[in-house]
Design a protein around this motif. Structure first.
Motif, PDB file in Angstrom:
ATOM      1  N   PRO A  64      27.208   6.779   3.746  1.00 11.31           N
ATOM      2  CA  PRO A  64      26.611   6.846   2.398  1.00 11.31           C
ATOM      3  C   PRO A  64      26.044   5.541   1.858  1.00 11.31           C
ATOM      4  CG  PRO A  64      28.552   8.220   2.476  1.00 11.31           C
ATOM      5  CD  PRO A  64      28.484   7.511   3.805  1.00 11.31           C
ATOM      6  N   ALA A  65      26.688   4.425   2.121  1.00 14.34           N
ATOM      7  CA  ALA A  65      26.207   3.151   1.580  1.00 14.34           C
ATOM      8  C   ALA A  65      24.823   2.791   2.101  1.00 14.34           C
ATOM      9  CB  ALA A  65      27.200   2.034   1.914  1.00 14.34           C
ATOM     10  N   ASP A  66      24.458   3.323   3.263  1.00 11.96           N
ATOM     11  CA  ASP A  66      23.170   2.996   3.877  1.00 11.96           C
ATOM     12  C   ASP A  66      22.224   4.188   3.951  1.00 11.96           C
ATOM     13  OD1 ASP A  66      23.914   0.270   4.549  1.00 11.96           O
ATOM     14  OD2 ASP A  66      25.232   1.162   6.059  1.00 11.96           O
ATOM     15  N   THR A  67      22.562   5.265   3.252  1.00  7.03           N
ATOM     16  CA  THR A  67      21.757   6.485   3.312  1.00  7.03           C
ATOM     17  C   THR A  67      21.008   6.697   2.003  1.00  7.03           C
ATOM     18  OG1 THR A  67      23.281   7.543   4.864  1.00  7.03           O
ATOM     19  CG2 THR A  67      21.823   8.989   3.612  1.00  7.03           C
ATOM     20  N   PRO A  68      19.681   6.808   2.043  1.00  6.39           N
ATOM     21  CA  PRO A  68      18.914   7.067   0.815  1.00  6.39           C
ATOM     22  C   PRO A  68      19.072   8.519   0.377  1.00  6.39           C
ATOM     23  CG  PRO A  68      17.460   7.130   2.706  1.00  6.39           C
ATOM     24  CD  PRO A  68      18.811   6.717   3.235  1.00  6.39           C
ATOM     25  N   SER A  69      18.631   8.814  -0.821  1.00  8.48           N
ATOM     26  CA  SER A  69      18.605  10.203  -1.266  1.00  8.48           C
ATOM     27  C   SER A  69      17.622  10.969  -0.394  1.00  8.48           C
ATOM     28  CB  SER A  69      18.180  10.291  -2.734  1.00  8.48           C
ATOM     29  OG  SER A  69      16.821   9.891  -2.867  1.00  8.48           O
ATOM     30  N   ILE A  70      17.757  12.276  -0.362  1.00  3.86           N
ATOM     31  CA  ILE A  70      16.886  13.066   0.496  1.00  3.86           C
ATOM     32  C   ILE A  70      15.429  12.964   0.053  1.00  3.86           C
ATOM     33  CG2 ILE A  70      17.377  15.162  -0.836  1.00  3.86           C
ATOM     34  CD1 ILE A  70      16.429  14.784   2.919  1.00  3.86           C
ATOM     35  N   SER A 116      19.690   8.958  12.614  1.00  2.53           N
ATOM     36  CA  SER A 116      18.330   8.513  12.904  1.00  2.53           C
ATOM     37  C   SER A 116      18.341   7.540  14.069  1.00  2.53           C
ATOM     38  CB  SER A 116      17.725   7.838  11.664  1.00  2.53           C
ATOM     39  OG  SER A 116      16.407   7.396  11.912  1.00  2.53           O
ATOM     40  N   LYS A 117      17.526   7.829  15.082  1.00  8.46           N
ATOM     41  CA  LYS A 117      17.360   6.957  16.246  1.00  8.46           C
ATOM     42  C   LYS A 117      18.693   6.605  16.900  1.00  8.46           C
ATOM     43  CE  LYS A 117      12.986   5.106  14.573  1.00  8.46           C
ATOM     44  NZ  LYS A 117      12.182   3.913  14.225  1.00  8.46           N
ATOM     45  N   GLY A 118      19.542   7.622  17.018  1.00  7.66           N
ATOM     46  CA  GLY A 118      20.794   7.450  17.732  1.00  7.66           C
ATOM     47  C   GLY A 118      21.932   6.860  16.930  1.00  7.66           C
ATOM     48  N   ILE A 119      21.723   6.635  15.637  1.00 10.51           N
ATOM     49  CA  ILE A 119      22.741   5.991  14.803  1.00 10.51           C
ATOM     50  C   ILE A 119      23.105   6.902  13.637  1.00 10.51           C
ATOM     51  CG2 ILE A 119      23.281   3.993  13.347  1.00 10.51           C
ATOM     52  CD1 ILE A 119      21.225   2.410  14.966  1.00 10.51           C
ATOM     53  N   VAL A 120      24.400   7.005  13.334  1.00  4.11           N
ATOM     54  CA  VAL A 120      24.863   7.718  12.147  1.00  4.11           C
ATOM     55  C   VAL A 120      25.044   6.700  11.027  1.00  4.11           C
ATOM     56  CG1 VAL A 120      26.718   9.068  11.102  1.00  4.11           C
ATOM     57  CG2 VAL A 120      26.002   9.543  13.453  1.00  4.11           C
ATOM     58  N   PHE A 121      24.300   6.888   9.941  1.00  4.35           N
ATOM     59  CA  PHE A 121      24.397   6.008   8.785  1.00  4.35           C
ATOM     60  C   PHE A 121      25.304   6.654   7.739  1.00  4.35           C
ATOM     61  CE2 PHE A 121      20.418   4.941  10.838  1.00  4.35           C
ATOM     62  CZ  PHE A 121      20.411   3.548  10.806  1.00  4.35           C
ATOM     63  N   ASP A 138      10.585  12.212  17.282  1.00  9.96           N
ATOM     64  CA  ASP A 138      11.931  11.799  16.891  1.00  9.96           C
ATOM     65  C   ASP A 138      12.488  12.813  15.901  1.00  9.96           C
ATOM     66  OD1 ASP A 138      11.943   9.442  18.400  1.00  9.96           O
ATOM     67  OD2 ASP A 138      10.999   8.291  16.787  1.00  9.96           O
ATOM     68  N   VAL A 139      13.792  13.003  15.929  1.00 12.42           N
ATOM     69  CA  VAL A 139      14.455  13.914  14.997  1.00 12.42           C
ATOM     70  C   VAL A 139      15.429  13.122  14.132  1.00 12.42           C
ATOM     71  CG1 VAL A 139      15.927  15.943  14.731  1.00 12.42           C
ATOM     72  CG2 VAL A 139      14.257  15.853  16.598  1.00 12.42           C
ATOM     73  N   HIS A 140      15.347  13.323  12.833  1.00 15.24           N
ATOM     74  CA  HIS A 140      16.260  12.704  11.877  1.00 15.24           C
ATOM     75  C   HIS A 140      16.958  13.829  11.112  1.00 15.24           C
ATOM     76  CE1 HIS A 140      13.765   9.065  12.504  1.00 15.24           C
ATOM     77  NE2 HIS A 140      12.756   9.916  12.420  1.00 15.24           N
ATOM     78  N   VAL A 141      18.235  13.643  10.810  1.00 14.74           N
ATOM     79  CA  VAL A 141      18.983  14.664  10.072  1.00 14.74           C
ATOM     80  C   VAL A 141      19.700  14.012   8.894  1.00 14.74           C
ATOM     81  CG1 VAL A 141      20.792  16.418  10.159  1.00 14.74           C
ATOM     82  CG2 VAL A 141      19.316  16.047  12.150  1.00 14.74           C
TER      83      VAL A 141
END
Length: 210
Positions: free
Chosen positions: A16-22, A9-14, A147-150
């Motif tokens: 697991p510790a900082d990634t919410p559930s889908i 998101s926004k140029g940054i790879v987060f 913006d694209v988020h994956v």
């Protein structure tokens, strides 16, 4: 079955510790999205071209008819430049595909390297959202305000041909609004419909003929 994993998101790879559930991520962010998974031991993305085509169509539909589902806190005054190219313009689909593929390529290799276990595939969700802050800066085309988020999470696919692994479907009505587009706000809205799902049913299909 899926679990929290990685987010680009926004140029940054987060990680697991900082990634919410889908589900949490989609409920918290507006936009058009599509979800697929890897296939054949993560060698490819399942029906990826079809997913990209539907995603580009969903973005176009939301821009044209319901931009509030694409942009957070969008008021009634819409930038006049916020007009998608006509359907015959090949630039529209190719640009959306390019934006999404670029973002997927930033995070998918990381997820493949860090998390995949034996027998697992990866669930991949691409979300295209409008950036309200960029609306006033749009000079050439609408792509500048997108913006694209994956989101990538682990996925253990059901084994085909095993009794009990098939989907059990119930059809209810009426059909949902803007059914041609797949948008994240629907993840929140459909929660109330889950109460209609009988215990033995795994999927609900909405239809005006239900």
């Amino acid at each position: 079955m899926t679990s929290a994993g990685f987010l680009y998101s926004k140029g940054i790879v987060f990680y697991p510790a900082d990634t919410p559930s889908i589900s949490t991520f989609l409920e918290s962010n507006p936009g058009a999205y599509t979800t697929t998974r890897t296939h054949n031991n993560s060698a490819s993305l399942l029906f990826w071209d079809r997913h990209l085509q539907r995603l580009s169509n969903s973005v176009k539909i939301l821009l044209t008819s319901n931009p509030q589902f694409l942009f957070k806190s969008l008021n009634s005054t819409i930038n006049p430049l916020l007009i998608p190219p006509p359907p015959s313009n090949p630039m529209w689909e190719s640009t959306i595909k390019s934006l999404v593929n670029e973002s997927v390529n930033k995070v998918l290799p990381v997820a493949l390297r860090e998390t995949r276990n034996e027998g697992e595939e990866l669930a991949v969700t691409a979300l295209v959202t409008g950036n309200t802050e960029k609306l006033g800066e749009v000079k050439r085309n609408v792509f500048e305000a997108l913006d694209v988020h994956v989101h990538v999470g682990s996925h253990v696919p059901h084994v085909f041909g095993v009794k009990g692994n098939g989907a059990r479907v119930a059809v209810v009505g009426p059909g949902r609004n803007i059914a041609e587009a797949k948008y994240s706000d629907w993840v929140r809205l459909r929660k109330s419909l889950e109460k209609l799902r009988p215990p033995t049913v795994t999927e609900l299909l909405l239809s005006n003929d239900g």
